[in-house]
Enzyme design. Structure first.
Site, mmCIF file in Angstrom:
data_model
loop_
_atom_site.group_PDB
_atom_site.id
_atom_site.type_symbol
_atom_site.label_atom_id
_atom_site.label_comp_id
_atom_site.label_asym_id
_atom_site.label_seq_id
_atom_site.Cartn_x
_atom_site.Cartn_y
_atom_site.Cartn_z
ATOM 1 N N ASP A 258 -6.751 7.702 -4.861
ATOM 2 C CA ASP A 258 -6.058 7.075 -4.166
ATOM 3 C C ASP A 258 -4.561 8.006 -4.162
ATOM 4 O O ASP A 258 -4.595 9.090 -4.741
ATOM 5 C CB ASP A 258 -5.355 5.519 -4.458
ATOM 6 C CG ASP A 258 -5.139 5.445 -5.639
ATOM 7 O OD1 ASP A 258 -4.732 6.463 -6.520
ATOM 8 O OD2 ASP A 258 -5.048 4.358 -6.045
ATOM 9 N N MET A 259 -3.597 7.630 -3.669
ATOM 10 C CA MET A 259 -2.230 8.070 -3.662
ATOM 11 C C MET A 259 -1.688 8.364 -5.157
ATOM 12 O O MET A 259 -0.823 9.236 -5.423
ATOM 13 C CB MET A 259 -1.258 7.311 -2.792
ATOM 14 C CG MET A 259 -1.522 7.586 -1.396
ATOM 15 S SD MET A 259 -0.236 6.721 -0.313
ATOM 16 C CE MET A 259 1.217 7.656 -0.551
#
Length: 128
Positions: free
Chosen positions: A14-15
């Protein structure tokens, strides 16, 4: 106990750069599919006969994060078996450290969703 290696790819993160939570379920699925194949069960042949395995219940614990390029291992072990139901303990580890644990209940169903007995080859393979 069945062991299945997994490498974390960039697309799995994810980020924040850690494995997105839903991807652990994909890792478990890969481990289960490889385990079933190793027992000599052809899921494509089962499907042609109108039978499939479905996840009925899943209880999971996130213990620690995995990150890009980690080498993980999915461990799969049956814990109980009944007529149409199989419960598996599955874990994702990095080395000896558990990152994710789940109890997964599978049932065998017709393509219409009606529960049926687990295939005899599976019951025989798991008989103690």
């Amino acid at each position: 106990m069945h062991r299945f290696p997994v490498r974390v790819f960039y697309e799995d993160t994810d980020m924040a750069g850690i494995v997105y939570h839903a991807n652990y379920l994909k890792y478990l699925e890969r481990g289960r599919s490889d385990w079933v194949a190793g027992l000599g069960i052809d899921q494509l042949a089962m499907r042609q006969e109108g039978l499939v395995f479905v996840v009925r219940r899943l209880e999971a614990d996130f213990l620690a994060a995995a990150a890009f390029d980690d080498r993980l291992e999915v461990q799969t072990e049956p814990t109980s078996l009944s007529g149409a139901r199989l419960v598996l303990a599955q874990s994702v580890l990095r080395g000896d450290r558990p990152l994710f644990r789940a109890s997964v209940t599978l049932v065998c169903c017709t393509m219409e969703g009606a529960p049926v007995r687990l295939p005899a080859v599976l019951r025989k393979a798991l008989a103690v």
